[in-house]
Design an enzyme around this catalytic site. Structure first.
Site, PDB file in Angstrom:
ATOM      1  N   HIS A 236       0.867  -1.163   0.000  1.00  0.00           N
ATOM      2  CA  HIS A 236       0.000   0.000   0.000  1.00  0.00           C
ATOM      3  C   HIS A 236       0.912   1.222   0.000  1.00  0.00           C
ATOM      4  O   HIS A 236       1.830   1.308   0.804  1.00  0.00           O
ATOM      5  CB  HIS A 236      -0.899   0.009   1.230  1.00  0.00           C
ATOM      6  CG  HIS A 236      -1.951  -1.053   1.197  1.00  0.00           C
ATOM      7  ND1 HIS A 236      -1.849  -2.208   1.915  1.00  0.00           N
ATOM      8  CD2 HIS A 236      -3.104  -1.135   0.503  1.00  0.00           C
ATOM      9  CE1 HIS A 236      -2.901  -2.972   1.685  1.00  0.00           C
ATOM     10  NE2 HIS A 236      -3.672  -2.345   0.837  1.00  0.00           N
ATOM     11  N   ARG A 256      -6.372   9.815  -1.266  1.00  0.00           N
ATOM     12  CA  ARG A 256      -5.919  10.582  -2.419  1.00  0.00           C
ATOM     13  C   ARG A 256      -7.068  10.859  -3.379  1.00  0.00           C
ATOM     14  O   ARG A 256      -7.128  11.920  -4.013  1.00  0.00           O
ATOM     15  CB  ARG A 256      -4.776   9.853  -3.128  1.00  0.00           C
ATOM     16  CG  ARG A 256      -3.472   9.959  -2.346  1.00  0.00           C
ATOM     17  CD  ARG A 256      -2.327   9.309  -3.096  1.00  0.00           C
ATOM     18  NE  ARG A 256      -2.502   7.866  -3.231  1.00  0.00           N
ATOM     19  CZ  ARG A 256      -2.400   7.001  -2.222  1.00  0.00           C
ATOM     20  NH1 ARG A 256      -2.141   7.439  -1.009  1.00  0.00           N
ATOM     21  NH2 ARG A 256      -2.559   5.718  -2.405  1.00  0.00           N
TER      22      ARG A 256
END
Length: 294
Positions: A236, A256
């Site tokens: 990740h 994000r």
């Protein structure tokens, strides 16, 4: 001589994450006797950590999306060293896989008109991630394990496989032990599927589950398989390292997609420093322009 318990199956799947359970479901639907071996408890595989969503170009939120855009995003995100054929198959087949999970009981978030809701995510041009809140991986595992159990798949929990068994060049089973009692188990099978995940635990700090120790790579290698692309490890891209109480906990990529930014220790948005020329025309090079994308 040590005693061991023998089990007979047509297909043996080693690993009970999303890939392993889906393989077991497919084999069981063909009418053969299937077993799944997992180092932990059923439903505790690392797939539950991938909570943000499933990338599938269903175009439920933005009609401009398509498998071709998804394919292009995937190749771009992989710096074009991806296996293009696998990326193409992923982009084409993902929508049907999401609908399949839904037909088996997965409960996805919905748009106002009742379609599967899709969210923005890092690296995706359009809202593409079908999700269940922020627990999509858990819902995926729950759905697959429930469907598999109803098909009659045998599950051996808290078992570790230490070697594959061969007759000449053919793999005919596996040998392992019960983690709780230490008893040996021999699994005979006509076909063996390795779905054991990655090798993230090679690193001190990682969001990968404790099971991700490269067992499958080792089993395959010692059985004579050729390993490829060993330089690629799955991580990740954002996670916690401090304080120690949260070390290794991932920060969902949905951050994000919702406008989260990356800053270095000096508080500077360093991602503007190294934009590849190929992407310059479609990538913001300053903070003001970046916010327009969001």
């Amino acid at each position: 001589m040590a005693e061991y318990v023998t089990h007979e199956h047509d297909v043996l799947v080693i690993g009970a994450g999303g890939a392993g359970l889906r393989a077991a479901v497919e084999a069981s639907a063909a009418g053969v006797k299937v077993a799944v071996i997992t180092k932990s408890l059923l439903g505790k595989a690392h797939t539950v950590m991938a909570e943000g969503g499933i990338a599938a170009a269903m175009a439920n939120v933005d009609e401009r999306d398509s498998w071709r855009v998804h394919f292009a995003d995937t190749m771009r995100g992989g710096q074009y060293v991806n296996n293009w054929r696998m990326a193409e198959l992923h982009a084409k087949e993902a929508p049907d896989c999401v609908r399949e999970l839904e037909s088996w009981g997965a409960l996805f978030d919905r748009t106002p008109d009742g379609r599967i809701l899709q969210r923005n995510f890092g690296g995706h041009k359009y809202p593409r991630l079908a999700h269940v809140g922020d627990r999509t991986g858990l819902e995926m595992i729950r759905t697959l394990q429930d469907h598999g159990i109803h098909l009659g798949i045998d599950v051996y929990m808290e078992h570790t496989v230490v070697t594959l068994l061969k007759d000449g060049d053919r793999v005919i089973g596996a040998f392992g032990y019960d983690r709780e009692r230490g008893r040996f188990h021999l699994f005979r099978a006509k076909a063996v599927v390795l779905a054991t995940g990655g090798v993230g635990r090679a690193y001190k700090i990682t969001s990968n589950s404790w099971e991700y120790t490269g067992d499958g790579h080792s089993l395959a290698y010692h059985a004579g398989a050729e390993l490829m692309d060993m330089e690629f490890l799955q991580f990740h891209p954002t996670g916690m390292i401090w304080p120690p109480s949260v070390r290794g906990i991932l920060v969902t990529e949905g951050v994000r997609g919702e406008g989260g930014v990356l800053r270095n220790k000096d508080g500077r948005r360093f991602m503007f420093d190294d934009i590849p020329p190929l992407y310059a025309s479609s990538t913001a090079d300053n903070e003001e322009d970046a916010w327009r994308y969001t």
